[in-house]
Design an enzyme around this catalytic site. Structure first.
Site, PDB file in Angstrom:
ATOM      1  N   HIS A   1      -9.427   1.181   5.069  1.00  0.00           N
ATOM      2  CA  HIS A   1      -8.156   1.417   5.781  1.00  0.00           C
ATOM      3  C   HIS A   1      -8.417   2.392   6.923  1.00  0.00           C
ATOM      4  O   HIS A   1      -9.230   3.317   6.779  1.00  0.00           O
ATOM      5  CB  HIS A   1      -7.120   1.979   4.802  1.00  0.00           C
ATOM      6  CG  HIS A   1      -5.739   1.980   5.389  1.00  0.00           C
ATOM      7  ND1 HIS A   1      -5.344   2.918   6.313  1.00  0.00           N
ATOM      8  CD2 HIS A   1      -4.685   1.148   5.224  1.00  0.00           C
ATOM      9  CE1 HIS A   1      -4.095   2.661   6.682  1.00  0.00           C
ATOM     10  NE2 HIS A   1      -3.677   1.585   6.032  1.00  0.00           N
TER      11      HIS A   1
ATOM     12  N   SER B   1       3.701  -1.796  10.219  1.00  0.00           N
ATOM     13  CA  SER B   1       5.158  -1.834  10.368  1.00  0.00           C
ATOM     14  C   SER B   1       5.770  -3.198  10.049  1.00  0.00           C
ATOM     15  O   SER B   1       6.750  -3.609  10.669  1.00  0.00           O
ATOM     16  CB  SER B   1       5.573  -1.381  11.772  1.00  0.00           C
ATOM     17  OG  SER B   1       5.166  -0.036  11.991  1.00  0.00           O
TER      18      SER B   1
ATOM     19  N   ASN C   1       0.874  -1.181   0.000  1.00  0.00           N
ATOM     20  CA  ASN C   1       0.000   0.000   0.000  1.00  0.00           C
ATOM     21  C   ASN C   1       0.911   1.231   0.000  1.00  0.00           C
ATOM     22  O   ASN C   1       1.482   1.572   1.019  1.00  0.00           O
ATOM     23  CB  ASN C   1      -0.880  -0.046   1.264  1.00  0.00           C
ATOM     24  CG  ASN C   1      -1.684   1.227   1.463  1.00  0.00           C
ATOM     25  OD1 ASN C   1      -1.785   2.052   0.559  1.00  0.00           O
ATOM     26  ND2 ASN C   1      -2.251   1.377   2.650  1.00  0.00           N
ATOM     27  N   TRP C   2       1.019   1.858  -1.175  1.00  0.00           N
ATOM     28  CA  TRP C   2       1.933   3.002  -1.279  1.00  0.00           C
ATOM     29  C   TRP C   2       1.393   4.251  -0.593  1.00  0.00           C
ATOM     30  O   TRP C   2       2.111   5.229  -0.434  1.00  0.00           O
ATOM     31  CB  TRP C   2       2.200   3.326  -2.748  1.00  0.00           C
ATOM     32  CG  TRP C   2       3.149   2.393  -3.435  1.00  0.00           C
ATOM     33  CD1 TRP C   2       3.631   1.196  -2.964  1.00  0.00           C
ATOM     34  CD2 TRP C   2       3.745   2.583  -4.721  1.00  0.00           C
ATOM     35  NE1 TRP C   2       4.475   0.632  -3.877  1.00  0.00           N
ATOM     36  CE2 TRP C   2       4.567   1.463  -4.968  1.00  0.00           C
ATOM     37  CE3 TRP C   2       3.655   3.579  -5.693  1.00  0.00           C
ATOM     38  CZ2 TRP C   2       5.306   1.327  -6.151  1.00  0.00           C
ATOM     39  CZ3 TRP C   2       4.386   3.443  -6.871  1.00  0.00           C
ATOM     40  CH2 TRP C   2       5.204   2.329  -7.083  1.00  0.00           C
ATOM     41  N   LYS C   3       0.106   4.242  -0.279  1.00  0.00           N
ATOM     42  CA  LYS C   3      -0.537   5.444   0.283  1.00  0.00           C
ATOM     43  C   LYS C   3      -0.287   6.634  -0.651  1.00  0.00           C
ATOM     44  O   LYS C   3      -0.232   6.448  -1.864  1.00  0.00           O
ATOM     45  CB  LYS C   3      -0.043   5.695   1.705  1.00  0.00           C
ATOM     46  CG  LYS C   3      -0.156   4.430   2.562  1.00  0.00           C
ATOM     47  CD  LYS C   3       0.036   4.669   4.020  1.00  0.00           C
ATOM     48  CE  LYS C   3      -0.103   3.349   4.759  1.00  0.00           C
ATOM     49  NZ  LYS C   3      -0.042   3.487   6.195  1.00  0.00           N
TER      50      LYS C   3
ATOM     51  N   GLU D   1      -5.002  -4.562  10.896  1.00  0.00           N
ATOM     52  CA  GLU D   1      -3.919  -3.590  11.077  1.00  0.00           C
ATOM     53  C   GLU D   1      -4.162  -2.780  12.349  1.00  0.00           C
ATOM     54  O   GLU D   1      -4.962  -1.831  12.338  1.00  0.00           O
ATOM     55  CB  GLU D   1      -3.872  -2.630   9.893  1.00  0.00           C
ATOM     56  CG  GLU D   1      -3.615  -3.297   8.564  1.00  0.00           C
ATOM     57  CD  GLU D   1      -3.185  -2.279   7.514  1.00  0.00           C
ATOM     58  OE1 GLU D   1      -2.075  -2.429   6.993  1.00  0.00           O
ATOM     59  OE2 GLU D   1      -3.931  -1.334   7.239  1.00  0.00           O
TER      60      GLU D   1
ATOM     61  N   GLU E   1      -6.826   4.843   7.903  1.00  0.00           N
ATOM     62  CA  GLU E   1      -6.590   6.245   7.532  1.00  0.00           C
ATOM     63  C   GLU E   1      -7.805   6.836   6.816  1.00  0.00           C
ATOM     64  O   GLU E   1      -7.993   8.052   6.799  1.00  0.00           O
ATOM     65  CB  GLU E   1      -5.314   6.344   6.677  1.00  0.00           C
ATOM     66  CG  GLU E   1      -4.076   6.169   7.550  1.00  0.00           C
ATOM     67  CD  GLU E   1      -2.850   5.639   6.832  1.00  0.00           C
ATOM     68  OE1 GLU E   1      -2.805   5.656   5.594  1.00  0.00           O
ATOM     69  OE2 GLU E   1      -1.925   5.182   7.546  1.00  0.00           O
TER      70      GLU E   1
ATOM     71  N   GLY F   1       2.851   2.566  10.589  1.00  0.00           N
ATOM     72  CA  GLY F   1       3.807   3.639  10.352  1.00  0.00           C
ATOM     73  C   GLY F   1       4.568   4.077  11.594  1.00  0.00           C
ATOM     74  O   GLY F   1       5.219   5.121  11.596  1.00  0.00           O
TER      75      GLY F   1
ATOM     76  N   GLY G   1       2.903  -1.042   4.182  1.00  0.00           N
ATOM     77  CA  GLY G   1       2.932   0.361   3.802  1.00  0.00           C
ATOM     78  C   GLY G   1       4.340   0.798   3.449  1.00  0.00           C
ATOM     79  O   GLY G   1       4.842   0.530   2.350  1.00  0.00           O
TER      80      GLY G   1
HETATM   81  P1  PGA Z   1       3.031   0.518   7.476  1.00  0.00           P
HETATM   82  O1  PGA Z   1       1.545   0.695   6.901  1.00  0.00           O
HETATM   83  O2  PGA Z   1       3.544  -0.797   6.946  1.00  0.00           O
HETATM   84  O3  PGA Z   1       3.793   1.703   6.960  1.00  0.00           O
HETATM   85  O4  PGA Z   1       2.918   0.492   8.952  1.00  0.00           O
HETATM   86  C1  PGA Z   1       0.681  -0.390   6.755  1.00  0.00           C
HETATM   87  C2  PGA Z   1      -0.648   0.064   6.230  1.00  0.00           C
HETATM   88  O5  PGA Z   1      -1.142   1.113   6.690  1.00  0.00           O
HETATM   89  O6  PGA Z   1      -1.243  -0.583   5.358  1.00  0.00           O
END
Ligand code: PGA
Length: 250
Positions: A98, A213, A12-14, A168, A100, A174, A234
């Site tokens: 997600h 993470s 997931n590049w966001k 998650e 976010e 993150g 991510g």
């Molecule tokens: P992260 O993000 O690996 O940077 O913690 C994971 C995600 O939000 O899908």
């Protein structure tokens, strides 16, 4: 990674990535072509890059997906993209719900289920996300909250269709913190039991990804946990070397 389910490693590049990212995409494609990989792999770049990344990965072993979609097929929804648009851009997955988006855009379980349902109707695989906040984790209610969230966010689906679930923990996204293997095992077992209760045999085959993470250094341990059927990655999906380190751990 327990059972017979083939793992999925999804990046997931966001809101990251630009023209320079194609070097990373090419590097992953080359690694996949040169090695035997026991996992499905997908990259979910920002919507503006989806078509180009899909074209770069055409006929490779790496699929692509979007990070969100609208539940409606078309209309006056400024800034949104439909499932058909994701498909036309080459995507075969879409991340829905997600944290976010749940937190930043007040997406409810019902919204997420509607998006997942639209994805299924359009023939792409929804990756339905769930996860608890630190407050919830510390209150001891993480399992109840996550199970309720995921069951309310997954629509009914036909035997021929596929959905993926991603657990998650928000406090691990993150932050460099990961849940312990014991906590992950406990949560994934609870999610599995809830999926089986709701969907029967089909629930036993749903891939449950862990995210938060995940990096090359912890991937093997996390992926070895019972009922962890892959990872949603991510930050570590942005660099081919890191992403490959996680893929090869599977
Ligand atoms: P992260 O993000 O690996 O940077 O913690 C994971 C995600 O939000 O899908």
């Amino acid at each position: 990674m327990s059972n017979q389910i083939r793992p999925l490693i999804a990046g997931n590049w966001k809101m990251n990535g630009d023209a320079g990212s194609f070097l990373e995409v090419e590097a992953i494609k080359d690694k996949m072509a040169a090695n035997v990989v026991n996992a499905d792999v997908a990259i979910c770049p920002p919507a503006t890059l989806l078509h180009r990344v899909s074209a770069a990965l055409y006929e490779s072993d790496v699929a692509t997906g979007a990070q969100n979609c609208h539940a409606e097929a078309k209309g006056a929804y400024t800034g949104d993209i439909s499932v058909d648009m994701v498909k036309e851009a080459g995507g075969s997955y879409v991340i829905v719900g997600h944290s976010e988006r749940r937190d930043g855009y007040s997406e409810s379980n019902e919204d997420v289920a509607a998006k997942a349902s639209a994805a299924l109707a359009g023939g792409i695989v929804p990756i339905v996300c769930c996860g608890e906040s630190l407050d919830v984790r510390e209150s001891g209610k993480a399992i109840d909250v996550v199970v309720e969230q995921i069951i309310a966010s997954c629509p009914d689906f036909a035997a021929s269709q596929e959905i993926v679930v991603a657990y998650e923990p928000i406090w691990a996204i993150g932050t460099g913190k990961t849940a312990s293997a014991d906590d992950v095992a406990e949560m994934h077992d609870a999610i599995r039991a809830a999926l089986v209760e709701r969907f029967g045999e089909q629930g036993a085959a749903i891939r449950i990804l862990y995210g938060g993470s995940v990096k090359p250094a912890n991937a093997a341990e996390l992926l070895a946990v019972e009922n962890v059927n892959g990872a949603l990655v991510g930050g570590a999906s942005l660099k081919a070397d890191d992403f490959w380190g996680i893929i090869s751990a599977a």
